[in-house]
Enzyme design. Structure first.
Site, PDB file in Angstrom:
ATOM      1  N   LYS A  17     -24.356  18.862  59.702  1.00  0.00           N
ATOM      2  CA  LYS A  17     -22.934  18.978  59.368  1.00  0.00           C
ATOM      3  C   LYS A  17     -22.325  20.248  59.951  1.00  0.00           C
ATOM      4  CE  LYS A  17     -21.498  20.448  55.414  1.00  0.00           C
ATOM      5  NZ  LYS A  17     -21.194  20.652  54.018  1.00  0.00           N
ATOM      6  N   CYS A 108     -11.298   9.809  46.233  1.00  0.00           N
ATOM      7  CA  CYS A 108     -12.561   9.120  45.961  1.00  0.00           C
ATOM      8  C   CYS A 108     -13.559  10.104  45.348  1.00  0.00           C
ATOM      9  CB  CYS A 108     -13.094   8.513  47.256  1.00  0.00           C
ATOM     10  SG  CYS A 108     -14.282   7.196  46.993  1.00  0.00           S
ATOM     11  N   CYS A 117      -8.431   5.180  42.399  1.00  0.00           N
ATOM     12  CA  CYS A 117      -8.313   3.955  43.190  1.00  0.00           C
ATOM     13  C   CYS A 117      -6.870   3.457  43.268  1.00  0.00           C
ATOM     14  CB  CYS A 117      -9.218   2.868  42.643  1.00  0.00           C
ATOM     15  SG  CYS A 117     -10.967   3.288  42.711  1.00  0.00           S
ATOM     16  N   CYS A 120      -5.185   4.957  46.188  1.00  0.00           N
ATOM     17  CA  CYS A 120      -5.890   4.876  47.462  1.00  0.00           C
ATOM     18  C   CYS A 120      -5.378   3.722  48.315  1.00  0.00           C
ATOM     19  CB  CYS A 120      -7.386   4.702  47.218  1.00  0.00           C
ATOM     20  SG  CYS A 120      -8.349   4.615  48.744  1.00  0.00           S
TER      21      CYS A 120
END
Length: 142
Positions: A17, A108, A117, A120
């Site tokens: 990463k 999320c 949600c 979203c």
């Protein structure tokens, strides 16, 4: 500072990463790879991207997550990165990383009952009528 993935990951404390973040942000190598943190990894697990060819694994993993259990169907962040890099065109990698991480951090979020949600864009149905599911299969679980 090394400019290659191999050179950066050879440094102490530098994993995939961080190496990809440095290559993308510092050196402008937007085709270096998809940067996957824990947030994007969680989002990909909820979307079923890491479930391989078995949708039953994805559903079982989402049910476990909804119950507050660790989602074991998703593998590691590194496997998520490899899956995304096979699926996404290279020219999308940098933008997808930034936007995916931001979406996962904002909406999320981890834990049962915590994902937002209803806010979203991926919880919207793809079409009208009975039996139409949201783009995010986990939206119906939270």
């Amino acid at each position: 500072v090394p400019r290659t993935y191999k050179g950066l990951t050879a440094l102490p404390g530098v994993g995939p990463k961080v190496a990809l973040c440095v290559m993308t942000v510092v050196f402008g190598q937007t085709h270096a790879g998809v940067v996957v943190d824990s947030n994007l990894h969680r989002l990909c697990n909820r979307l079923g991207i890491n479930a391989g060819s078995s949708s039953s694994l994805a559903v079982a993993g989402r049910r476990d997550e909804a119950a507050g259990k660790h989602n074991s169907s998703g593998g590691s962040a590194e496997s998520t990165r490899k899956n995304l890099q096979q699926w996404l065109p290279k020219e999308e990698w940098a933008d997808f990383s930034v936007r995916g991480i931001a979406l996962a951090q904002a909406l999320c979020v981890p834990g049962p009952g915590k994902p937002r949600c209803s806010q979203c864009p991926m919880s919207a149905a793809l079409g009208d009528g009975p039996g139409v599911l949201p783009l995010c299969p986990s939206a119906e679980l939270f």
